[in-house]
Design a protein around this motif. Structure first.
Motif, PDB file in Angstrom:
ATOM      1  N   ALA A  39       5.478  -1.914   2.012  1.00  0.00           N
ATOM      2  CA  ALA A  39       5.275  -0.913   0.967  1.00  0.00           C
ATOM      3  C   ALA A  39       3.827  -0.880   0.492  1.00  0.00           C
ATOM      4  O   ALA A  39       3.367   0.138  -0.023  1.00  0.00           O
ATOM      5  CB  ALA A  39       6.205  -1.193  -0.208  1.00  0.00           C
ATOM      6  N   SER A  40       3.092  -1.991   0.690  1.00  0.00           N
ATOM      7  CA  SER A  40       1.709  -2.051   0.216  1.00  0.00           C
ATOM      8  C   SER A  40       0.941  -3.102   1.007  1.00  0.00           C
ATOM      9  O   SER A  40       1.529  -3.931   1.703  1.00  0.00           O
ATOM     10  CB  SER A  40       1.673  -2.420  -1.268  1.00  0.00           C
ATOM     11  OG  SER A  40       2.138  -3.756  -1.438  1.00  0.00           O
ATOM     12  N   GLU A  41      -0.381  -3.079   0.849  1.00  0.00           N
ATOM     13  CA  GLU A  41      -1.213  -4.106   1.476  1.00  0.00           C
ATOM     14  C   GLU A  41      -0.877  -5.478   0.892  1.00  0.00           C
ATOM     15  O   GLU A  41      -0.850  -6.473   1.616  1.00  0.00           O
ATOM     16  CB  GLU A  41      -2.696  -3.794   1.283  1.00  0.00           C
ATOM     17  CG  GLU A  41      -3.200  -2.685   2.163  1.00  0.00           C
ATOM     18  CD  GLU A  41      -4.705  -2.449   2.025  1.00  0.00           C
ATOM     19  OE1 GLU A  41      -5.369  -3.188   1.244  1.00  0.00           O
ATOM     20  OE2 GLU A  41      -5.204  -1.541   2.698  1.00  0.00           O
ATOM     21  N   ASP A  42      -0.645  -5.537  -0.419  1.00  0.00           N
ATOM     22  CA  ASP A  42      -0.291  -6.815  -1.049  1.00  0.00           C
ATOM     23  C   ASP A  42       0.953  -7.425  -0.410  1.00  0.00           C
ATOM     24  O   ASP A  42       1.022  -8.631  -0.186  1.00  0.00           O
ATOM     25  CB  ASP A  42      -0.066  -6.646  -2.554  1.00  0.00           C
ATOM     26  CG  ASP A  42      -1.360  -6.547  -3.337  1.00  0.00           C
ATOM     27  OD1 ASP A  42      -2.415  -6.952  -2.793  1.00  0.00           O
ATOM     28  OD2 ASP A  42      -1.321  -6.071  -4.484  1.00  0.00           O
ATOM     29  N   GLU A  43       1.932  -6.573  -0.118  1.00  0.00           N
ATOM     30  CA  GLU A  43       3.162  -7.047   0.513  1.00  0.00           C
ATOM     31  C   GLU A  43       2.866  -7.561   1.931  1.00  0.00           C
ATOM     32  O   GLU A  43       3.410  -8.592   2.352  1.00  0.00           O
ATOM     33  CB  GLU A  43       4.183  -5.904   0.563  1.00  0.00           C
ATOM     34  CG  GLU A  43       5.565  -6.348   0.949  1.00  0.00           C
ATOM     35  CD  GLU A  43       6.566  -5.205   0.911  1.00  0.00           C
ATOM     36  OE1 GLU A  43       7.111  -4.862   1.985  1.00  0.00           O
ATOM     37  OE2 GLU A  43       6.790  -4.654  -0.194  1.00  0.00           O
TER      38      GLU A  43
END
Length: 174
Positions: free
Chosen positions: A38-42
């Motif tokens: 869902a995101s780069e952080d994920e």
């Protein structure tokens, strides 16, 4: 009158056939690829979790050759080929690693949440691991740095990440 109706009917039928041949069927909708994360952080979190699990599996395997999961199960491609070769060479010359490596720091380099391709740099502390020979004599190189910086590349395999490449970025510490 019958001839005229038949000619008209044939004309309509011919036109219908021609039109049906010219009109392509409606295109099938193509599914939109779903992003791996869902995101780069994920993506970064998944990569770090994968690498930590790999180091834990490697440490466990050094202590017990039958421990699970196998460290190789976290690897793919170049990283797997290199690991197999290193293990083969160590077996041939009668060496093994004892102790544990520890992750000191993880730096996020880049991540693509769509494809899952992620790169980390990981500082590995090797002060608690040694290379020993068949008689358990320590043969660890005297000049081995206590810490090594490793650049690790990950790819998506299904809904998980695998380590595709791992290269030493710095041998003289982090």
């Amino acid at each position: 009158m019958i001839l005229r109706a038949t000619t008209a009917t044939l004309g309509l039928a011919a036109a219908a056939l021609m039109l049906s041949g010219c009109l392509a069927p409606a295109p099938e909708p193509t599914p939109t690829p779903t992003a791996v994360f869902a995101s780069e952080d994920e993506a970064f979190a998944a990569a770090e979790e994968t690498y930590r699990a790999y180091v834990d599996a490697e440490n466990a395997r050094w202590a017990d050759p039958h421990s699970e999961p196998a460290p190789d199960s976290f690897l793919i491609g170049e990283a797997l080929e290199e690991q197999i070769e290193v293990n083969r060479q160590f077996r041939e010359i009668g060496l093994r690693v004892v102790g544990e490596n520890h992750i000191e720091r993880v730096d996020r380099i880049r991540a693509n949440s769509g494809t899952g391709e992620t790169v980390l740099e990981v500082c590995i502390d090797a002060t608690d691991s040694r290379v020993v020979d068949e008689s358990n004599q320590d043969v660890t190189p005297a000049n081995r740095a206590p810490q090594v910086l490793v650049r690790v590349e990950f790819v998506a395999v299904g809904d998980e990440l695998a380590i595709e490449k791992s290269v030493t970025a710095r041998e003289d510490g982090c």
